[in-house]
Design a protein around this motif. Sequence first.
Motif, short mmCIF file in Angstrom:
data_model
loop_
_atom_site.label_atom_id
_atom_site.label_comp_id
_atom_site.label_asym_id
_atom_site.label_seq_id
_atom_site.Cartn_x
_atom_site.Cartn_y
_atom_site.Cartn_z
N VAL A 58 0.69 -1.42 -0.03
CA VAL A 58 -0.19 -0.15 -0.01
C VAL A 58 0.42 1.18 0.52
N SER A 59 0.61 2.28 -1.03
CA SER A 59 1.65 2.61 -0.87
C SER A 59 0.59 4.06 -0.58
N THR A 60 1.86 4.82 0.56
CA THR A 60 1.13 6.04 1.40
C THR A 60 1.00 7.14 0.79
N ALA A 61 1.55 7.49 -0.46
CA ALA A 61 1.58 8.79 -1.16
C ALA A 61 1.06 9.62 -1.69
N ALA A 62 -0.77 8.83 -1.58
CA ALA A 62 -1.54 9.39 -1.49
C ALA A 62 -2.77 10.28 -0.69
N LEU A 63 -2.15 9.26 0.77
CA LEU A 63 -3.48 9.28 1.60
C LEU A 63 -3.44 10.78 1.27
N PRO A 64 -4.20 10.97 2.86
CA PRO A 64 -3.70 12.84 3.25
C PRO A 64 -3.54 12.97 3.23
N GLY A 65 -2.72 13.98 3.48
CA GLY A 65 -1.44 15.10 3.83
C GLY A 65 -1.40 15.85 4.55
N ASP A 66 -2.47 16.02 5.33
CA ASP A 66 -2.76 17.17 5.88
C ASP A 66 -1.82 17.80 7.15
N ILE A 67 -1.47 19.07 7.21
CA ILE A 67 -0.34 19.03 8.56
C ILE A 67 -0.67 20.07 9.43
#
Length: 416
Positions: A58-67
């Motif tokens: 499971v690539s995490t690249a497109a998961l929510p990238g909230d900061i």
Amino acid sequence: MGEKNWAGNYDYRAQRIVQPADLDELREIVTTAPKIRALGSRHSFNDLADTDADGVLVSTAALPGDIRIDPGARTVTVGGGVRYGDLARELQTAGWALHNLASLPHISVAGAIATATHGSGDRNGNLSTAVAGLRILAASGDFVEFARGDPEFAGAVVSLGALGVVTEVVLDIRPTFDARQRLFAGVPWEAVLERFDEVTSAAYSVSLFTTWDEDAVALAWLKEIDGAETAIGDDFFGAPALTEARHMIPTMDVLNTTQQLGVVGPWSERLAHFRFEFTPSNGEEIQSEYLVPRARAVEAIRAVRELAPVIAPVLQISEIRTVAGDDLWLSSAYGTDVVGLHFTWLRDQAGVEAVLPAVEAALLPLGARPHWGKLSLDADGVVPGLYPRLDEFRALADRLDPEGRFRNPFLTRLLA
Ligand SMILES: Cc1cc2nc3c(=O)[nH]c(=O)nc-3n(C[C@H](O)[C@H](O)[C@H](O)COP(=O)(O)OP(=O)(O)OC[C@H]3O[C@@H](n4cnc5c(N)ncnc54)[C@H](O)[C@@H]3O)c2cc1C
């Protein structure tokens, strides 16, 4: 499947790589795949991130990238797939900083903390030590949270991907600061070997670059906090400050490196060696690294120097860095300050595997722990014995993943 890691020296054996765009999609995959592993930015050099041939990465690249910055708590909450370079920019814009960065800002936060990725500095813990909390999607499909102070928190941070998919990480932050980098050419070996503590404590972060066979250490790379007192002028133990910028590998383009020559700038543009704007899609290299208890560091350096002729045919450059000790169960700095002896090799898998037994015969008996994300062999299986909390980690992994769906051959070797 035909998918490789960043360096191109490892072919993932997984059946497929999926890239969920939200947490519902992720949960669906996590609860149904026979075998599964989280995949960060693919910067590891071994089979750590991989799964079985019928498994799913499971690539995490497109998961929510909230900061999300919490100024009161002095923390930032960040999606696990976010890259340090993106996080650093956002923090800097808002007036905040991390305590340190690795050499490369392109690696994902969750992938880096899973392997105890580090920069340098006698008083700087690795990047995992900045973690104040974690949110993990476990094999059951439930979220599990750990906060600093919880009994198993110290086991959950350097997780090697064994506990589930880390979807959010809470990191300590501090007010932003400026820094500068200066490089010094030709530090005498006597200074490094006889005054090691003075050399490595001379700046916020000190890296020494060598091919082990030179008369003097090729390069000392100092990162200093702007405004901090420094006793270092234009001479570092007899080595002059460089007046032209340089890559650590003399034949490589200096454009890829962060600004040097003492030019003051934000931490986000100085603490990593490499620029975030420069995005190499793959690398002509393999890396190995051994984290030696600091008390044995000089002995270890002497031992590797003896091996210089053996390793020279496949070595591009080595880097010596220091890391403060911590209490994270699977951290390479668990319980002791350590010194990282790093090797950037040619991308010659067979050639590197041929010299690693000699390197490991010299270093592992000194208690050196191989970097989890870099190439090592451990033919005699001594590495598990270097982690006193390994049994507790196994119990934690068994609890969160009772069917072992996040287990892979790497973890089976370690936890057998
Ligand atoms: C050019 C280069 C420079 C480097 N510089 C340094 C350095 O300065 N210092 C240093 O210590 N290391 C360095 N490394 C090594 C690198 O930091 C580590 O291998 C790191 O783990 C890579 O992170 P990644 O996101 O690429 O993870 P991957 O390689 O994709 O995965 C590594 C591990 O993290 C796990 N993982 C990834 N994402 C998650 C998630 N969301 N949840 C749970 N587990 C997850 C994977 O399952 C796997 O076990 C460097 C590597 C390269 C290629």
